[in-house]
Design a protein around this motif. Structure first.
Motif, PDB file in Angstrom:
ATOM      1  N   UNK A  43       0.866  -1.182   0.000  1.00  0.00           N
ATOM      2  CA  UNK A  43       0.000   0.000   0.000  1.00  0.00           C
ATOM      3  C   UNK A  43       0.898   1.227   0.000  1.00  0.00           C
ATOM      4  N   UNK A  44       0.997   1.825  -1.197  1.00  0.00           N
ATOM      5  CA  UNK A  44       1.842   3.001  -1.383  1.00  0.00           C
ATOM      6  C   UNK A  44       1.180   3.867  -2.441  1.00  0.00           C
ATOM      7  N   UNK A  45       1.043   5.161  -2.187  1.00  0.00           N
ATOM      8  CA  UNK A  45       0.343   6.006  -3.148  1.00  0.00           C
ATOM      9  C   UNK A  45       1.163   7.234  -3.525  1.00  0.00           C
ATOM     10  N   UNK A  46       0.513   8.162  -4.245  1.00  0.00           N
ATOM     11  CA  UNK A  46       1.225   9.338  -4.752  1.00  0.00           C
ATOM     12  C   UNK A  46       1.676  10.293  -3.662  1.00  0.00           C
ATOM     13  N   UNK A  47       1.197  10.076  -2.441  1.00  0.00           N
ATOM     14  CA  UNK A  47       1.579  10.956  -1.337  1.00  0.00           C
ATOM     15  C   UNK A  47       2.766  10.414  -0.550  1.00  0.00           C
ATOM     16  N   UNK A  48       3.273   9.276  -0.951  1.00  0.00           N
ATOM     17  CA  UNK A  48       4.525   8.760  -0.391  1.00  0.00           C
ATOM     18  C   UNK A  48       5.651   9.282  -1.279  1.00  0.00           C
ATOM     19  N   UNK A  49       6.015  10.540  -1.019  1.00  0.00           N
ATOM     20  CA  UNK A  49       6.912  11.291  -1.892  1.00  0.00           C
ATOM     21  C   UNK A  49       8.257  11.534  -1.216  1.00  0.00           C
ATOM     22  N   UNK A  50       9.196  12.130  -1.950  1.00  0.00           N
ATOM     23  CA  UNK A  50      10.486  12.459  -1.323  1.00  0.00           C
ATOM     24  C   UNK A  50      10.369  13.398  -0.138  1.00  0.00           C
ATOM     25  N   UNK A  51       9.351  14.293  -0.134  1.00  0.00           N
ATOM     26  CA  UNK A  51       9.234  15.234   0.974  1.00  0.00           C
ATOM     27  C   UNK A  51       8.312  14.741   2.084  1.00  0.00           C
ATOM     28  N   UNK A  52       7.826  13.514   1.973  1.00  0.00           N
ATOM     29  CA  UNK A  52       6.989  12.942   3.021  1.00  0.00           C
ATOM     30  C   UNK A  52       7.837  12.624   4.250  1.00  0.00           C
ATOM     31  N   UNK A  53       7.277  12.895   5.422  1.00  0.00           N
ATOM     32  CA  UNK A  53       7.934  12.548   6.685  1.00  0.00           C
ATOM     33  C   UNK A  53       7.147  11.428   7.337  1.00  0.00           C
ATOM     34  N   UNK A  54       7.849  10.425   7.842  1.00  0.00           N
ATOM     35  CA  UNK A  54       7.205   9.310   8.524  1.00  0.00           C
ATOM     36  C   UNK A  54       7.650   9.266   9.981  1.00  0.00           C
ATOM     37  N   UNK A  55       6.720   8.976  10.853  1.00  0.00           N
ATOM     38  CA  UNK A  55       7.055   8.655  12.233  1.00  0.00           C
ATOM     39  C   UNK A  55       6.875   7.159  12.390  1.00  0.00           C
ATOM     40  N   UNK A  56       7.959   6.463  12.665  1.00  0.00           N
ATOM     41  CA  UNK A  56       7.942   5.009  12.806  1.00  0.00           C
ATOM     42  C   UNK A  56       8.141   4.628  14.264  1.00  0.00           C
ATOM     43  N   UNK A  57       7.269   3.771  14.782  1.00  0.00           N
ATOM     44  CA  UNK A  57       7.436   3.259  16.137  1.00  0.00           C
ATOM     45  C   UNK A  57       8.184   1.932  16.049  1.00  0.00           C
ATOM     46  N   UNK A  58       9.423   1.929  16.480  1.00  0.00           N
ATOM     47  CA  UNK A  58      10.280   0.746  16.417  1.00  0.00           C
ATOM     48  C   UNK A  58      10.641   0.340  17.840  1.00  0.00           C
ATOM     49  N   UNK A  59      10.365  -0.909  18.194  1.00  0.00           N
ATOM     50  CA  UNK A  59      10.598  -1.336  19.577  1.00  0.00           C
ATOM     51  C   UNK A  59      12.059  -1.702  19.818  1.00  0.00           C
ATOM     52  N   UNK A  60      12.355  -2.123  21.032  1.00  0.00           N
ATOM     53  CA  UNK A  60      13.742  -2.398  21.414  1.00  0.00           C
ATOM     54  C   UNK A  60      14.341  -3.565  20.651  1.00  0.00           C
TER      55      UNK A  60
END
Length: 213
Positions: A43-60
């Protein structure tokens, strides 16, 4: 912890971004039944661009447990392109307003209803990042099912217009202020102490509007 992924460090998170596309497909297409124009399993669309910022929750243990997508509203984004009718007075657009979309948690019910650790860290991470970057508010499109819970969270929430039906679901556009006082309330409500950000991003690490689409 919450990892901020932007144009300048996304190469370091390429494996996590691949997991992100796969998890979003599982959550939004397979489990929630959204009719999205995407490839099978991704699931990836036109708004997953170079200037998109993601906050990823990554556990220990290094596992991706949830994420959200942030887009500057001065450029095309989900609300401006797909849901402008949800905004009675026009789609909010300003340097200080960003859009949140594709917010999910694998440890809850894939929605904001569950106050699990992943959701709590993502919400607090959003406030931290926003306050750090001068983002005064965020816009979002969400199911009306979630709206009472959003209101009870203690945030300053403003509906942008009347609800509408999309994909068999009643949805609403709204705007949330990112104030320091609301951030403290959110941390207290969700029992979060201290920063949830993996590293504090600098202005150079997260350019706001410098990357061309």
């Amino acid at each position: 912890m919450i990892h901020v992924v932007s144009a300048l460090n996304r190469a370091e998170y390429s494996d996590y971004l691949r997991q992100l596309w796969q998890q979003r497909y599982d959550v939004f297409v397979e489990k929630m039944g959204w009719s999205l124009d995407c490839a099978k399993g991704i699931e990836r669309d036109q708004f997953d661009r170079p200037d998109t910022v993601y906050l990823l929750c990554i556990d220990d243990e290094g596992r991706l447990k949830g994420a959200m997508r942030l887009l500057p509203t001065m450029k095309p984004h989900l609300m401006s392109e797909a849901f402008p009718g949800l905004c009675a007075s026009g789609v909010p657009c300003a340097d200080s307003i960003w859009e949140v979309s594709r917010f999910y948690s694998l440890t809850g019910r894939h929605m904001l209803l569950e106050r699990d650790r992943t959701v709590s860290e993502l919400v607090c991470g959003l406030f931290e990042f926003g306050l750090m970057k001068g983002i005064e508010s965020v816009t979002c499109v969400a199911s009306m099912v979630l709206f009472p819970t959003i209101l009870k969270a203690g945030w300053n929430v403003t509906p942008l217009g009347l609800p509408a039906v999309s994909d068999g679901e009643v949805i609403l556009g709204f705007q949330i202020d990112l104030s320091s006082s609301d951030y403290l309330k959110v941390c207290e409500t969700r029992k979060i102490e201290g920063s949830v950000l993996h590293t504090a991003p600098t202005a150079e690490e997260v350019p706001l509007l410098e990357v061309a689409v």
